[in-house]
Design an enzyme around this catalytic site. Structure first.
Site, PDB file in Angstrom:
ATOM      1  CE  LYS A 175      -1.586   2.858   2.834  1.00 25.33           C
ATOM      2  NZ  LYS A 175      -1.644   4.127   1.871  1.00 25.33           N
ATOM      3  CD  GLU A 250      13.701   1.229   8.493  1.00 24.54           C
ATOM      4  OE1 GLU A 250      14.459   2.085   8.978  1.00 24.54           O
ATOM      5  OE2 GLU A 250      14.243   0.104   8.477  1.00 24.54           O
ATOM      6  CB  CYS A 284      13.624   9.665   7.741  1.00 28.43           C
ATOM      7  SG  CYS A 284      14.838   8.783   6.546  1.00 28.43           S
ATOM      8  CD  GLU A 385      10.198  13.309  11.170  1.00 33.56           C
ATOM      9  OE1 GLU A 385       9.069  12.634  11.513  1.00 33.56           O
ATOM     10  OE2 GLU A 385      11.159  12.552  10.417  1.00 33.56           O
TER      11      GLU A 385
HETATM   12  N1  LIG Z   1      13.039   5.762   8.768  1.00 35.20           N
HETATM   13  C1  LIG Z   1      12.986   5.951   7.600  1.00 35.20           C
HETATM   14  O1  LIG Z   1      13.703   5.175   6.668  1.00 35.20           O
HETATM   15  C2  LIG Z   1      11.797   6.661   6.796  1.00 35.20           C
HETATM   16  C3  LIG Z   1      11.899   6.655   5.411  1.00 35.20           C
HETATM   17  C4  LIG Z   1      11.009   7.681   4.785  1.00 35.20           C
HETATM   18  C5  LIG Z   1      10.110   8.445   5.625  1.00 35.20           C
HETATM   19  N2  LIG Z   1      10.073   8.154   6.998  1.00 35.20           N
HETATM   20  C6  LIG Z   1       9.317   8.918   7.905  1.00 35.20           C
HETATM   21  O2  LIG Z   1       7.852   8.946   7.140  1.00 35.20           O
HETATM   22  C7  LIG Z   1       7.112  10.019   7.682  1.00 35.20           C
HETATM   23  C8  LIG Z   1       6.530  10.560   6.650  1.00 35.20           C
HETATM   24  O3  LIG Z   1       5.937  10.040   5.880  1.00 35.20           O
HETATM   25  P1  LIG Z   1       4.141  10.050   6.095  1.00 35.20           P
HETATM   26  O4  LIG Z   1       3.805  11.540   6.157  1.00 35.20           O
HETATM   27  O5  LIG Z   1       3.721   9.565   4.712  1.00 35.20           O
HETATM   28  O6  LIG Z   1       3.916   9.157   7.165  1.00 35.20           O
HETATM   29  P2  LIG Z   1       2.562   8.463   7.756  1.00 35.20           P
HETATM   30  O7  LIG Z   1       2.738   7.657   8.865  1.00 35.20           O
HETATM   31  O8  LIG Z   1       1.407   9.458   7.932  1.00 35.20           O
HETATM   32  O9  LIG Z   1       2.099   7.526   6.337  1.00 35.20           O
HETATM   33  C9  LIG Z   1       2.729   6.530   6.187  1.00 35.20           C
HETATM   34  C10 LIG Z   1       2.060   5.481   5.361  1.00 35.20           C
HETATM   35  O10 LIG Z   1       1.217   4.829   6.545  1.00 35.20           O
HETATM   36  C11 LIG Z   1      -0.210   4.867   6.092  1.00 35.20           C
HETATM   37  N3  LIG Z   1      -0.921   4.888   7.266  1.00 35.20           N
HETATM   38  C12 LIG Z   1      -1.510   6.036   7.724  1.00 35.20           C
HETATM   39  N4  LIG Z   1      -2.228   5.690   8.814  1.00 35.20           N
HETATM   40  C13 LIG Z   1      -2.006   4.450   8.915  1.00 35.20           C
HETATM   41  C14 LIG Z   1      -2.806   3.448   9.838  1.00 35.20           C
HETATM   42  N5  LIG Z   1      -3.711   3.604  10.878  1.00 35.20           N
HETATM   43  N6  LIG Z   1      -2.461   2.009   9.553  1.00 35.20           N
HETATM   44  C15 LIG Z   1      -1.701   1.531   8.567  1.00 35.20           C
HETATM   45  N7  LIG Z   1      -1.059   2.555   7.777  1.00 35.20           N
HETATM   46  C16 LIG Z   1      -1.411   4.034   7.879  1.00 35.20           C
HETATM   47  C17 LIG Z   1      -0.143   6.024   5.034  1.00 35.20           C
HETATM   48  O11 LIG Z   1      -1.384   5.896   4.302  1.00 35.20           O
HETATM   49  C18 LIG Z   1       0.888   6.008   4.393  1.00 35.20           C
HETATM   50  O12 LIG Z   1       0.943   4.931   3.261  1.00 35.20           O
HETATM   51  C19 LIG Z   1       8.323  10.850   8.470  1.00 35.20           C
HETATM   52  O13 LIG Z   1       8.145  10.577   9.943  1.00 35.20           O
HETATM   53  C20 LIG Z   1       9.462  10.415   8.111  1.00 35.20           C
HETATM   54  O14 LIG Z   1      10.653  10.467   8.857  1.00 35.20           O
HETATM   55  C21 LIG Z   1      10.999   7.349   7.642  1.00 35.20           C
HETATM   56  C1  LIG Z   2      15.832   6.548   4.031  1.00 29.66           C
HETATM   57  N1  LIG Z   2      15.813   7.743   2.824  1.00 29.66           N
HETATM   58  C2  LIG Z   2      17.077   8.419   3.530  1.00 29.66           C
HETATM   59  C3  LIG Z   2      16.382   7.274   1.716  1.00 29.66           C
HETATM   60  C4  LIG Z   2      14.675   8.448   2.918  1.00 29.66           C
HETATM   61  C5  LIG Z   2      14.269   9.075   4.051  1.00 29.66           C
HETATM   62  O1  LIG Z   2      13.257   9.861   4.548  1.00 29.66           O
END
Ligand SMILES: NC(=O)c1ccc[n+]([C@@H]2O[C@H](COP(=O)([O-])OP(=O)(O)OC[C@H]3O[C@@H](n4cnc5c(N)ncnc54)[C@H](O)[C@@H]3O)[C@@H](O)[C@H]2O)c1
Ligand SMILES: C[N+](C)(C)CC=O
Length: 489
Positions: A175, A250, A284, A385
């Site tokens: 998803k 992650e 992230c 963040e």
């Molecule tokens: N650690 C890493 O490698 C990494 C990489 C990229 C992004 N991120 C993190 O992602 C965040 C930004 O992304 P975002 O705004 O899309 O995050 P988000 O948590 O809002 O959404 C991520 C995904 O989760 C889904 N989701 C939302 N609510 C859900 C639920 N209740 N159950 C299951 N799935 C659900 C969303 O539809 C989306 O597909 C930031 O905090 C960033 O740091 C982390």
């Molecule tokens: C994991 N990375 C660095 C590719 C994307 C993070 O948001």
């Protein structure tokens, strides 16, 4: 506009509700695609397909060499369609096309890496302590995997999940983020072309609280791999307890970038900019917490601010653009509130902290690159963040203080240390509680090395051999070559 569909059991299908969602270009708010909007029912159908492909299909028992060949083919197809994929990613996210091209190379590299290592670990023979026995350890696929990805690196984060899950013989339902699904849809077309059998890889488009929640709680799913925000991660962790699913999370980061006075000044300034303003800070691991030695603080901030003023923001399709828009109006509002909070807490704006005035940018979700000084660790703007183009600057005067500040966070995703003193660098990184620490570098990652967080930045690892093992169960097989009665009862 043709409605883009779910991919379930090898077929492109509309969601049963027939609902749709418009996908918006963050540069100008134009509708760039219309996609089907799945919900719990579509997720359940995809889970049934993936369960059947795992329990009755050939994929889990196909040799790792053959699975690797298909995954290698996916890498080749991504390379073939690299330009189309890069443009789609930039339309969807607003990032520059040059950045997206780099992402596509990384993504192909991830599929290639996992294709190469797929058949290199045949298990282990244990030196059994019992005579006349064979003791061996083999790896098997976990089963049906739910995979949920965010909007900031849509296809890159998908590739970190798809490639290892496929080469190890799992079946999956992905998803993507509901606001950036376009490259994931395209890559499922490529996986179909590469010969991934029906039911093995399924795609369901839709919201997190419907499709994502179903994948997390459904007891026919054996593993859930999630990349996204910390609060969503906590919900998924709870839902996954329904059948004690394996979980890989992650999550976010609030990453310290520590600069000592003896660092190469020009390089540290340049990389501090990159660390936070690349992709408008929507990374992230962005180095959003700059922690600078007091003796060079003012000079460093001045140099940083001069460079920030020259950052060219605009369309990701304009070659001169260095930074694109934020992803959405909601996210822009969040970043605006985040900076306002910092100012109320006592931070001083050195540059930015507003939207650009250029009339051509008014329809996009733009926010100027922002430097906040006079920041202290207790401020929300330092602890939370923000996920935007905002850097907070703190000062330190001793090595111990630098490490203490760097570790003062609920997060532990990544961090950087800048110094010419090798021993000092090693002492610092040994104490820094983060999954990745760079010395005289920032934000570098590659498929061979693991990625993941300490503390609340996550559970488990992606990339590298550890990223493969997340998708494997370990089985110990004990074979008695000379069975005799025990005669206890
Ligand atoms: N650690 C890493 O490698 C990494 C990489 C990229 C992004 N991120 C993190 O992602 C965040 C930004 O992304 P975002 O705004 O899309 O995050 P988000 O948590 O809002 O959404 C991520 C995904 O989760 C889904 N989701 C939302 N609510 C859900 C639920 N209740 N159950 C299951 N799935 C659900 C969303 O539809 C989306 O597909 C930031 O905090 C960033 O740091 C982390
Ligand atoms: C994991 N990375 C660095 C590719 C994307 C993070 O948001």
């Amino acid at each position: 506009m043709t409605i883009k569909k779910n991919y379930i059991d090898g077929k492109w299908v509309d969601s049963l509700s027939n609902k749709t969602r418009e996908i918006i270009n963050p540069f100008n708010q134009e509708v760039i695609a219309v996609v089907t909007e799945g919900d719990e029912v579509d997720a359940k159908n995809a889970i049934v397909a993936a369960r059947s492909a795992f329990d009755h299909g050939t994929w889990p028992t196909t040799t790792a060499t053959e699975r690797g060949a298909i995954v290698r083919k996916i890498a080749e197809l991504i390379e073939r369609d690299k330009e189309e994929l890069a443009e789609l990613e930039s339309l969807d996210t607003g990032k520059t096309v040059e950045e997206s091209r780099g992402d596509m190379e990384d993504i192909a590299g991830v599929f290639r890496y996992y294709a190469e290592i797929a058949d290199k670990d045949g298990g282990e023979i244990i030196d059994s302590p019992i005579p006349n026995s064979i003791s061996k350890v083999v790896k098997e696929p976990v089963g049906v995997c739910g995979q949920i990805t965010p909007w900031n690196y849509p296809l890159l984060q998908a590739s970190w999940k798809l490639a290892p899950a496929l080469v190890t013989g799992n079946t999956l339902i992905m998803k993507p983020s509901e606001i950036t699904p376009l490259t994931s849809i395209k890559v499922f077309e490529l996986m179909d072309e590469a010969g991934v059998p029906a039911g093995v890889a399924n795609l369901v488009l839709g919201a997190g609280n419907t499709v994502g929640a179903e994948l997390s709680i459904n007891t026919d799913v054996d593993l859930i791999s999630f990349t996204g925000g910390i609060e969503t991660g906590k919900k998924i962790m709870q839902a996954a307890s329904a059948n004690v699913k394996k979980i890989a999370l992650e999550l976010g980061g609030k990453n310290p970038n520590v600069v000592f006075a003896d660092a190469d000044f020009a390089t540290a300034v340049d990389q501090a900019l990159n660390a936070v303003f690349f992709h408008a800070g929507q990374i992230c691991s962005a180095g959003t917490r700059l922690i600078v030695e007091e003796s060079i603080h003012d000079k460093f901030v001045n140099a940083l601010v001069e460079r920030v003023k020259k950052i060219k923001i605009g369309s990701g399709f304009d070659e001169a653009t260095q930074m694109g828009p934020l992803i959405s109006q909601d996210h822009l509002n969040k970043v605006i509130r985040y900076v306002e909070t910092g100012i109320q807490e006592g931070a001083t704006v050195a540059v930015g902290a507003k939207r650009p005035e250029d009339p051509e940018l008014q329809n996009g979700f733009f926010y100027l690159p922002t430097v906040l000084i006079n920041c202290t660790t207790d401020m929300k703007v330092v602890q939370n963040e923000g996920f935007g183009p905002v850097i907070t600057v703190e000062k330190f005067s001793t090595e111990e203080e630098a490490v203490k500040l760097a570790n003062d966070s609920i997060y532990g995703l990544s961090g950087g240390v800048w110094t010419r003193d090798i021993a000092k660098a090693e002492r610092c990184v040994a104490k820094m509680r983060m999954g990745t620490v760079w010395i005289n570098e920032y934000n570098l990652y590659f498929p061979h090395a693991p990625w993941g967080g300490f503390k609340q930045s996550g559970v488990g690892r992606e990339l590298g051999k550890l990223g493969l093992e997340e998708y494997q169960e370990t089985k110990h097989i004990y074979h008695n070559l000379n069975p005799v009665p025990i005669n206890w009862f």
